[in-house]
Design a protein around this motif. Sequence first.
Motif, mmCIF file in Angstrom:
data_model
loop_
_atom_site.group_PDB
_atom_site.id
_atom_site.type_symbol
_atom_site.label_atom_id
_atom_site.label_comp_id
_atom_site.label_asym_id
_atom_site.label_seq_id
_atom_site.Cartn_x
_atom_site.Cartn_y
_atom_site.Cartn_z
ATOM 1 N N LEU A 147 9.611 -3.988 3.982
ATOM 2 C CA LEU A 147 8.506 -3.037 4.096
ATOM 3 C C LEU A 147 8.255 -2.365 2.753
ATOM 4 O O LEU A 147 7.108 -2.241 2.308
ATOM 5 C CB LEU A 147 8.820 -1.990 5.167
ATOM 6 C CG LEU A 147 7.843 -0.822 5.283
ATOM 7 C CD1 LEU A 147 6.471 -1.307 5.721
ATOM 8 C CD2 LEU A 147 8.380 0.216 6.252
ATOM 9 N N SER B 223 6.630 -4.770 0.368
ATOM 10 C CA SER B 223 5.229 -4.955 0.774
ATOM 11 C C SER B 223 4.382 -3.755 0.374
ATOM 12 O O SER B 223 3.255 -3.908 -0.108
ATOM 13 C CB SER B 223 5.135 -5.165 2.287
ATOM 14 O OG SER B 223 5.855 -6.298 2.671
ATOM 15 N N LEU B 224 4.931 -2.580 0.581
ATOM 16 C CA LEU B 224 4.234 -1.347 0.208
ATOM 17 C C LEU B 224 4.001 -1.303 -1.296
ATOM 18 O O LEU B 224 2.886 -1.007 -1.756
ATOM 19 C CB LEU B 224 5.058 -0.142 0.654
ATOM 20 C CG LEU B 224 4.487 1.234 0.374
ATOM 21 C CD1 LEU B 224 3.207 1.447 1.152
ATOM 22 C CD2 LEU B 224 5.520 2.291 0.774
ATOM 23 N N TYR C 270 2.170 6.278 -1.859
ATOM 24 C CA TYR C 270 3.002 5.095 -1.658
ATOM 25 C C TYR C 270 4.298 5.213 -2.470
ATOM 26 O O TYR C 270 5.351 4.742 -2.033
ATOM 27 C CB TYR C 270 2.248 3.796 -1.965
ATOM 28 C CG TYR C 270 2.094 3.450 -3.429
ATOM 29 C CD1 TYR C 270 3.035 2.640 -4.065
ATOM 30 C CD2 TYR C 270 1.019 3.905 -4.174
ATOM 31 C CE1 TYR C 270 2.901 2.306 -5.402
ATOM 32 C CE2 TYR C 270 0.868 3.576 -5.507
ATOM 33 C CZ TYR C 270 1.813 2.777 -6.118
ATOM 34 O OH TYR C 270 1.681 2.447 -7.435
ATOM 35 N N SER D 209 1.368 -3.924 -2.328
ATOM 36 C CA SER D 209 -0.005 -3.648 -1.914
ATOM 37 C C SER D 209 -0.506 -2.297 -2.425
ATOM 38 O O SER D 209 -1.707 -2.041 -2.408
ATOM 39 C CB SER D 209 -0.109 -3.680 -0.396
ATOM 40 O OG SER D 209 0.657 -2.638 0.166
ATOM 41 N N ARG D 210 0.421 -1.443 -2.818
ATOM 42 C CA ARG D 210 0.098 -0.078 -3.282
ATOM 43 C C ARG D 210 -0.791 0.649 -2.275
ATOM 44 O O ARG D 210 -1.819 1.233 -2.645
ATOM 45 C CB ARG D 210 -0.538 -0.103 -4.654
ATOM 46 C CG ARG D 210 0.401 -0.648 -5.689
ATOM 47 C CD ARG D 210 -0.198 -0.638 -7.038
ATOM 48 N NE ARG D 210 0.772 -1.173 -7.984
ATOM 49 C CZ ARG D 210 0.728 -0.955 -9.266
ATOM 50 N NH1 ARG D 210 -0.230 -0.244 -9.793
ATOM 51 N NH2 ARG D 210 1.629 -1.462 -10.044
ATOM 52 N N LEU D 211 -0.385 0.566 -1.013
ATOM 53 C CA LEU D 211 -1.147 1.219 0.051
ATOM 54 C C LEU D 211 -1.189 2.719 -0.125
ATOM 55 O O LEU D 211 -0.216 3.333 -0.548
ATOM 56 C CB LEU D 211 -0.527 0.903 1.414
ATOM 57 C CG LEU D 211 -0.672 -0.517 1.925
ATOM 58 C CD1 LEU D 211 0.092 -0.668 3.235
ATOM 59 C CD2 LEU D 211 -2.125 -0.855 2.142
ATOM 60 N N THR D 212 -2.289 3.285 0.203
ATOM 61 C CA THR D 212 -2.407 4.738 0.237
ATOM 62 C C THR D 212 -2.626 5.149 1.687
ATOM 63 O O THR D 212 -3.180 4.412 2.479
ATOM 64 C CB THR D 212 -3.578 5.232 -0.628
ATOM 65 O OG1 THR D 212 -4.781 4.611 -0.189
ATOM 66 C CG2 THR D 212 -3.338 4.923 -2.093
ATOM 67 N N MET E 197 8.001 5.221 -1.020
ATOM 68 C CA MET E 197 9.019 4.340 -1.584
ATOM 69 C C MET E 197 10.306 5.105 -1.872
ATOM 70 O O MET E 197 11.403 4.600 -1.604
ATOM 71 C CB MET E 197 8.500 3.680 -2.870
ATOM 72 C CG MET E 197 7.464 2.602 -2.619
ATOM 73 S SD MET E 197 6.740 1.972 -4.143
ATOM 74 C CE MET E 197 8.160 1.269 -4.943
#
Length: 154
Positions: free
Chosen positions: A143, A146-147, A85, A150-153, A89
């Motif tokens: 986006l 949000s990324l 993530y 949420s620290r999406l992987t 970024m």
Amino acid sequence: MLINALVYVLHLLCAVIWVGGMFFAWMILRPAAVDMLQAPARLGLWSDVLPRFFRWVWLAVLVLPITGFGMLHLRQQGIETAPQYIQVMIGLYLVMLSLFLRIQLLLLPGLKQAVASEDWPQGGAVLGKIRRLVGINLLIGMLLVSLAGSRLTF
């Protein structure tokens, strides 16, 4: 520990300034300007507002990578070992930066010239291009926020 918190807070504040400023301009100022001002006044307003906002964006553009890489350094990580993530970024930042530079360096001078020469159709055309790029950058920025939140992987 305090330095980590300060670097993180500075990073967040710069992101809020950039993305929040675009949100304000797109969602609040633009519709109000369209409703209340005729084209010459509206174009004059944007010709004055954008350079003021862009001074703050320049601050964000410079501080975000410094603090971002600073946080990686403080964690003793490099880009190659950072979570995906964070790598995404960094990529989205570069896209946002390129769109901002296009607006700042290529389009804003044309808007200022059109306003100075009272060429309202040309000014409107340039402002339309700026508006579209700011809208794209706003979506990318939202986006990115949000990324990060949420620290999406992947």
